[in-house]
Enzyme design. Sequence first.
Site, PDB file in Angstrom:
ATOM      1  CD1 TRP A   1      41.208 -95.467  28.896  1.00 53.76           C
ATOM      2  CD2 TRP A   1      40.954 -96.723  27.067  1.00 53.76           C
ATOM      3  NE1 TRP A   1      42.452 -95.926  28.534  1.00 53.76           N
ATOM      4  CE2 TRP A   1      42.333 -96.691  27.412  1.00 53.76           C
ATOM      5  CE3 TRP A   1      40.565 -97.449  25.935  1.00 53.76           C
ATOM      6  CZ2 TRP A   1      43.306 -97.371  26.677  1.00 53.76           C
ATOM      7  CZ3 TRP A   1      41.542 -98.112  25.210  1.00 53.76           C
ATOM      8  CH2 TRP A   1      42.891 -98.075  25.572  1.00 53.76           C
ATOM      9  CG  MET A   2      40.829 -99.860  33.341  1.00 50.75           C
ATOM     10  SD  MET A   2      40.024-101.343  34.064  1.00 50.75           S
ATOM     11  CE  MET A   2      39.130-100.640  35.423  1.00 50.75           C
TER      12      MET A   2
ATOM     13  CG  ASP B   1      48.940 -98.044  32.841  1.00 51.52           C
ATOM     14  OD1 ASP B   1      48.600 -98.598  31.801  1.00 51.52           O
ATOM     15  OD2 ASP B   1      49.895 -97.260  32.924  1.00 51.52           O
TER      16      ASP B   1
ATOM     17  CD  GLN C   1      46.786 -93.379  33.820  1.00 49.90           C
ATOM     18  OE1 GLN C   1      47.083 -92.764  32.822  1.00 49.90           O
ATOM     19  NE2 GLN C   1      46.714 -92.797  35.013  1.00 49.90           N
TER      20      GLN C   1
ATOM     21  CB  SER D   1      50.656 -94.809  35.712  1.00 51.89           C
ATOM     22  OG  SER D   1      49.659 -95.395  34.922  1.00 51.89           O
TER      23      SER D   1
ATOM     24  NE  ARG E   1      55.070 -93.121  30.136  1.00 49.48           N
ATOM     25  CZ  ARG E   1      55.783 -92.907  29.040  1.00 49.48           C
ATOM     26  NH1 ARG E   1      56.402 -91.763  28.874  1.00 49.48           N
ATOM     27  NH2 ARG E   1      55.889 -93.840  28.112  1.00 49.48           N
TER      28      ARG E   1
ATOM     29  CD  GLU F   1      54.779 -97.116  28.657  1.00 49.65           C
ATOM     30  OE1 GLU F   1      54.467 -95.974  28.328  1.00 49.65           O
ATOM     31  OE2 GLU F   1      54.125 -98.122  28.320  1.00 49.65           O
TER      32      GLU F   1
ATOM     33  CD1 TRP G   1      50.176 -99.885  26.028  1.00 48.28           C
ATOM     34  CD2 TRP G   1      48.398 -98.682  25.412  1.00 48.28           C
ATOM     35  NE1 TRP G   1      49.842 -99.064  27.077  1.00 48.28           N
ATOM     36  CE2 TRP G   1      48.755 -98.310  26.722  1.00 48.28           C
ATOM     37  CE3 TRP G   1      47.296 -98.052  24.825  1.00 48.28           C
ATOM     38  CZ2 TRP G   1      48.064 -97.352  27.454  1.00 48.28           C
ATOM     39  CZ3 TRP G   1      46.602 -97.092  25.556  1.00 48.28           C
ATOM     40  CH2 TRP G   1      46.988 -96.756  26.848  1.00 48.28           C
TER      41      TRP G   1
END
Length: 496
Positions: free
Chosen positions: A35-36, A38, A54, A98, A166, A222, A305
């Site tokens: 999985w990938m 950001d 990510q 991230s 974050r 974000e 998402w």
Amino acid sequence: MSQKLQDARRYEEENEKLIHKEDRPAFHLSPRVGWMNDPNGFSYYNGCYHLFYQYNPYDTHWGPMHWGHAVSGDLIHWKYLPTVMAPDRSYDSDGCYSGSTLELADGRQMIMYTGRHLIIDENGIEQEVQTQNLAFGDGVNYEKYDRNPVITGKDLPENGNPYAFRDPKIWKEQDGTYWVVIANEDLRDSGQVLLYKSDDCIHWTFVKTLMKNCGKLGLMWECPDFFPLDGKQVLISSAQGMLASGLEYHSGFGTFYFIGDYDAESCDFKPECNYAVDYGIDFYAPQTLFTPDGRCVMIGWMQNWDTCNLRTKSMPWFGQMCIPRELAIRDGRLCQKPVRELEALRTDPVSYRDVLVEDSEISLKGVKGRLVDLTIEIEPVEGKDLYGEFGVRFAQNGIFHTDVSFRPSESVITIDRRFSGSRKDIVHQRQTDVNHEKGKISLRMILDKFSAEIFVNDGEKVLTAAVNTDLNADGISFIANGAARIHVTRYSLHEM
Ligand code: FRU
């Protein structure tokens, strides 16, 4: 090297062989395995571009976040390098979230990233403590700093939430000082972007709240990015929980930008406008870099998402990056074009001028494919009524198709993948308004095997969507309701 990092490196090396080249996008970066999400640490370092991401190597769903790594000489051909970070410390045991990178004066590359660590708070509720951490490396191997974390909840302004803090984006100013913007949740007011400063990258001081959402654009923000462009300053961020607003913003996860002026003395950012970055279905959490020749290039996660269910059972990877895009400010808006390096992949040009499409669907000899760079200029026909609608249908066979269509009377362009073969009830359509002079517009469509990126009017607007239609659906046709004249140029993009 920790056991967790060794395990990830061994796992990806053994398992990448199971993913056949044909099953990957041809020129969009997908995860080495698993999985990938950001893009992280997008940078030019030691003579090449670095893109971290990510990464959950063990599954095609989100999970314990690692940092995957790939390098490129031209932003198009990517080579995987071993995983650089695993969630292996107390402060990042539940994920290396991230962050970004910076080259230090001694030649090392520094990563600043968010560590996520789950705790049970005094009310018995599970919370994620999020702190900012450093790692230093040479472009392949990175050591986490032994005095991490360097920025914590203690460094928050009043009402800052330490459980939503974050995605640091770091940069160095001409005077040698270091700066970072970090996303945070204001407990009263939803998202905000905080600015910190340091003289040595280790000790950081809170400077000010650069921007506050005040409940207007979604909830938590974000992945902020803050950079100068064409004499102005741009702040990009992605938000959870957006509310739809006209055709500008859609509900859910969305990415927007502010253009304004920044006074580096007072650190005041005065935004003048805000708009969506991409008007398609799948785009989130972009990051920018400056190339050695001075171009500002942005890359984003070509997913959303809320639409992660757009997958087929047999998919051996999940998540891909968009094509890197050159940014400029044009007429007060962010203009995006695919990086010019993409043109090196072009082969077999086919072009047509002055094709009349009138109340029909036509195809043009040689214009087809799923690896395509296609430009269509559309205009009305003199002496005839303005056409009602013009559409390009692609990824098409007898059963499936995806469409981009334009209705000049409403000035609205639509991307529609309802018939792309998805069996999931998720968002498949999106619209935006576009400028045109009496029905005259241009579309540049970059098709890779599992995606479409539509650049309208030379980058004025972009619509991006993942498209998983069977690859033998490679037809392209043009449909007009009324009469339209088109000029078409198509290149195949060769698989690498
Ligand atoms: C955005 C995001 C970031 C976070 C990361 C976790 O897509 O939620 O805020 O750092 O993904 O994978």
